[in-house]
Motif scaffolding. Structure first.
Motif, mmCIF file in Angstrom:
data_model
loop_
_atom_site.group_PDB
_atom_site.id
_atom_site.type_symbol
_atom_site.label_atom_id
_atom_site.label_comp_id
_atom_site.label_asym_id
_atom_site.label_seq_id
_atom_site.Cartn_x
_atom_site.Cartn_y
_atom_site.Cartn_z
ATOM 1 N N ALA A 69 -2.889 4.895 -11.428
ATOM 2 C CA ALA A 69 -2.131 5.917 -12.141
ATOM 3 C C ALA A 69 -3.052 6.811 -12.969
ATOM 4 N N ASN A 70 -3.980 6.210 -13.704
ATOM 5 C CA ASN A 70 -4.898 6.989 -14.533
ATOM 6 C C ASN A 70 -5.766 7.908 -13.689
ATOM 7 N N GLU A 71 -6.225 7.424 -12.537
ATOM 8 C CA GLU A 71 -7.084 8.229 -11.671
ATOM 9 C C GLU A 71 -6.330 9.387 -11.023
ATOM 10 N N ASN A 72 -5.019 9.240 -10.891
ATOM 11 C CA ASN A 72 -4.226 10.283 -10.239
ATOM 12 C C ASN A 72 -3.419 11.124 -11.219
ATOM 13 N N GLY A 73 -3.716 10.978 -12.500
ATOM 14 C CA GLY A 73 -3.071 11.829 -13.495
ATOM 15 C C GLY A 73 -1.615 11.507 -13.761
ATOM 16 N N VAL A 74 -1.199 10.269 -13.496
ATOM 17 C CA VAL A 74 0.167 9.843 -13.787
ATOM 18 C C VAL A 74 0.145 9.026 -15.075
ATOM 19 N N GLU A 75 0.952 9.433 -16.044
ATOM 20 C CA GLU A 75 0.911 8.746 -17.336
ATOM 21 C C GLU A 75 1.774 7.498 -17.337
ATOM 22 N N ILE A 76 1.149 6.382 -17.650
ATOM 23 C CA ILE A 76 1.842 5.137 -17.948
ATOM 24 C C ILE A 76 1.419 4.761 -19.366
ATOM 25 N N MET B 267 -6.912 5.390 3.862
ATOM 26 C CA MET B 267 -6.905 5.166 2.411
ATOM 27 C C MET B 267 -5.521 4.658 1.983
ATOM 28 N N ALA B 268 -5.500 3.600 1.170
ATOM 29 C CA ALA B 268 -4.239 3.029 0.713
ATOM 30 C C ALA B 268 -3.553 3.969 -0.270
ATOM 31 N N LYS B 269 -2.239 3.833 -0.359
ATOM 32 C CA LYS B 269 -1.503 4.661 -1.306
ATOM 33 C C LYS B 269 -0.317 3.883 -1.869
ATOM 34 N N ILE B 270 0.037 4.226 -3.084
ATOM 35 C CA ILE B 270 1.258 3.715 -3.697
ATOM 36 C C ILE B 270 2.026 4.910 -4.250
ATOM 37 N N THR B 271 3.284 4.720 -4.529
ATOM 38 C CA THR B 271 4.109 5.778 -5.099
ATOM 39 C C THR B 271 4.486 5.393 -6.519
ATOM 40 N N ILE B 272 4.140 6.264 -7.477
ATOM 41 C CA ILE B 272 4.453 6.015 -8.878
ATOM 42 C C ILE B 272 5.356 7.134 -9.367
ATOM 43 N N ASP B 273 6.559 6.785 -9.731
ATOM 44 C CA ASP B 273 7.552 7.758 -10.203
ATOM 45 C C ASP B 273 7.678 8.946 -9.256
ATOM 46 N N GLY B 274 7.668 8.666 -7.962
ATOM 47 C CA GLY B 274 7.873 9.689 -6.958
ATOM 48 C C GLY B 274 6.617 10.406 -6.512
ATOM 49 N N GLU C 239 2.874 10.323 -4.794
ATOM 50 C CA GLU C 239 1.980 9.515 -3.967
ATOM 51 C C GLU C 239 0.579 9.489 -4.588
ATOM 52 N N CYS C 240 0.057 8.315 -4.770
ATOM 53 C CA CYS C 240 -1.257 8.132 -5.401
ATOM 54 C C CYS C 240 -2.162 7.350 -4.449
ATOM 55 N N HIS C 241 -3.261 7.954 -4.051
ATOM 56 C CA HIS C 241 -4.194 7.316 -3.122
ATOM 57 C C HIS C 241 -5.282 6.580 -3.900
ATOM 58 N N PHE C 242 -5.800 5.513 -3.322
ATOM 59 C CA PHE C 242 -6.857 4.755 -3.984
ATOM 60 C C PHE C 242 -7.659 3.987 -2.941
ATOM 61 N N GLU C 243 -8.856 3.568 -3.356
ATOM 62 C CA GLU C 243 -9.727 2.754 -2.508
ATOM 63 C C GLU C 243 -10.132 1.492 -3.261
#
Length: 549
Positions: free
Chosen positions: A23-30, A1-8, A10-14
């Motif tokens: 960000a929205n799916e992983n609960g990170v506010e932008i 599964m791919a991942k990116i890092t947002i403000d420290g 780790e956020c996984h996505f497919e």
């Protein structure tokens, strides 16, 4: 599964997704204004810009910082990306965007209906400056009546264009456009084309500020006083997931609850504004019984005794097959099952039937995928399935027309009928009242009609907003909901409670409070596994903190 890092983090996505979606799916506010998952991406508000470092395949996939800020709503996420929204450069952009948005924005928060759930308020506090540097006069824009349900406060608009894209892409009606340029730019309807499509109320939901407001809710209640109860559409067959927002046992508004498999992010105006009958002044208030041809008040125990005694009397005089029950498609599966069980307990050959299913027009599907269904009742399929579980042959459960034909047959042996209504408007017909003449009729209903004054026993019921249970929508999907309101009519009881009490009166159960969850367990696999409420919980209270002065 791919991942990116947002403000420290780790956020996984497919699959293929934009950074802001991850960000929205992983609960990170932008912070975001113009982006909405149900519409095209225009990247116009610019508050979501962030610094992004992406692996460069031409340089051994080493992270390289993109030299300029990029819109996270329009930038595809790639495995290994590092996104920073709290860097000095990103923060400076956020403050600048907020400052530009607030230059001509009026200080209407104390009187604005959006106060308490406004993204402009929230982001001004989180990302904006503590004070304004703008000293010139603000540009004033007019307030406009743009449709049957919506007001436009033009000077509050931040030009996110959500409403424009909604009427173009979701409804396909294109009533709203952007007119003018620069500081004179504004949202408006096209001349002679008001915002009166069947989904018009959704533009209020998607407006991130207080520019588009609901006429029905305007100045009625502060949002922090409201309790949000997840529920299901109780008016049509769509099964839309909704929030009932209420305070002190009164509904103030209904809003859609996201369910991508049923109603996506939307709901129709007929569902949004169709709850008024719940608080109708005409609601039936007390149990009644016939005495010398005149309806008189009765307490609940007397009403139950009248029903049980007369049902037993009819069976003893006419034999098996002399009882019938007409279960409204407005009731829940659990209530239908209990009512059928009660009648069957007295007469094993009782006739079971599903009440009239209102049909208005034809199904209508919009370009965005939302469908308004012609069937105007929430549970005709679920009621039928519940009743069919009580008989050996599903064909024994009659539809409304066959039920009328059986009652109108001169050779019929049916002498007593339990009838349920609970429709939001008048539903009885001359054919029904004629077919029920000279029979003992026990009626459970919420609003007056041709039968309420003639019924031998009348019992006031509750609407869907006041009880819990399961509805099966037009797609065959079972969905569970809980009661939002506790007591609208003092002496009214849900059909489930009435059935529970009647079963106890004939010795088929214990007297007690009706529990739809317990009844579902008793029903076993009849419902085929009901869908529970989502993770948002049973109730959502406002997060406003109060202090004692």
């Amino acid at each position: 599964m791919a991942k990116i890092t947002i403000d420290g983090k780790e956020c996984h996505f497919e699959g293929k997704k934009m950074i802001i979606q991850v960000a929205n799916e992983n609960g990170v506010e932008i912070p975001q204004y113009c982006y909405h998952p149900g519409m095209s991406i225009v990247a116009s508000c610019r508050i979501c810009l962030a610094e992004v470092a992406s692996p460069n395949p031409r340089n051994d996939n080493k992270l390289e910082l993109i030299p300029k800020l990029v819109p996270t709503c329009q930038t595809p996420a790639a495995d290994g990306m590092v996104v920073t929204t709290n860097s000095p450069k990103s923060i400076a952009n956020q403050k600048a965007v907020m400052e530009y948005l607030l230059i001509n924005h009026p200080l209407d928060c104390p009187v604005c209906d959006q106060a308490g759930e406004c993204k402009l308020q929230d982001f001004s506090f989180e990302y904006g400056r503590s004070e304004s540097r703008f000293l010139e006069d603000k540009i004033k824009q007019p307030k406009k009546d743009i449709g049957e349900h919506v007001y436009l406060y033009s000077d509050r608009c931040i030009m996110c264009s959500r409403c424009v894209r909604f009427t173009k892409e979701v409804t396909g009606t294109k009533e709203i456009g952007i007119f003018g340029r620069g500081s004179a730019e504004q949202i408006d309807i096209f001349p002679g084309k008001p915002l009166n499509n069947e989904l018009s109320g959704n533009v209020v939901d998607i407006c991130p500020v207080g520019a588009l407001l609901d006429k029905d809710f305007l100045f009625t209640q502060r949002v922090w006083f409201l309790t949000k109860t997840p529920s299901i559409d109780g008016i049509t067959a769509s099964g839309d997931n909704i929030f009932i927002e209420h305070n002190e046992d009164r509904i103030y508004r209904i809003k859609p609850r996201t369910n991508l498999e049923v109603n996506k992010w939307w709901t129709s105006d007929e569902i949004r504004y169709g709850w008024k009958f719940v608080h109708s002044e005409d609601r039936l208030q007390k149990p009644m019984r016939q005495q010398l041809g005149t309806p008189v008040e009765a307490d609940w125990d007397r009403a139950y005794a009248e029903v049980v005694d007369n049902f037993r009397k009819v069976v003893s005089e006419k034999g098996a097959g002399s009882l019938a029950v007409l279960v409204s498609p407005m009731l829940t599966c659990e209530e239908a099952w209990l009512l059928g069980k009660f009648v069957k307990a007295i007469d094993s050959q009782a006739t079971l039937a599903v009440g009239p299913v209102p049909i208005q027009g034809e199904d209508k599907t919009f370009p965005g995928g939302y469908t308004i269904y012609a069937e105007k009742c929430p549970n005709s399929r679920g009621v039928r399935k519940a009743l069919e579980s009580l008989v050996s042959d599903p064909a024994q459960v009659l539809n409304y027309d066959d039920f009328l034909a059986k009652l109108s047959d001169k050779a019929t042996t049916v002498g007593a009928v339990l009838v349920t209504g609970n429709f939001p408007s008048k539903w009885t017909t001359k054919e029904l009242t004629t077919a029920l003449s000279r029979k003992f009729v026990a009626l459970i209903d919420t609003l007056p009609n041709d039968l309420t004054a003639k019924a031998d026993v009348l019992m006031p019921g509750k609407t869907w907003a006041e009880k819990g249970g399961t509805f099966q929508n037009v797609q065959g999907r079972f969905q569970v909901f809980d009661p939002a309101l506790k007591r609208v009519v003092e002496l009214a009881r849900s059909e489930g409670q009435i059935a529970t009490d009647l079963l106890a009166a004939i010795g088929e159960g214990a007297r007690g409070a009706y529990d739809d969850h317990a009844v579902r367990q008793q029903m076993g696999d009849i419902l085929g596994g009901a869908v529970e409420l989502p993770a948002c919980g049973r109730h959502a209270e406002a997060d406003m903190q109060y202090v004692e002065l």
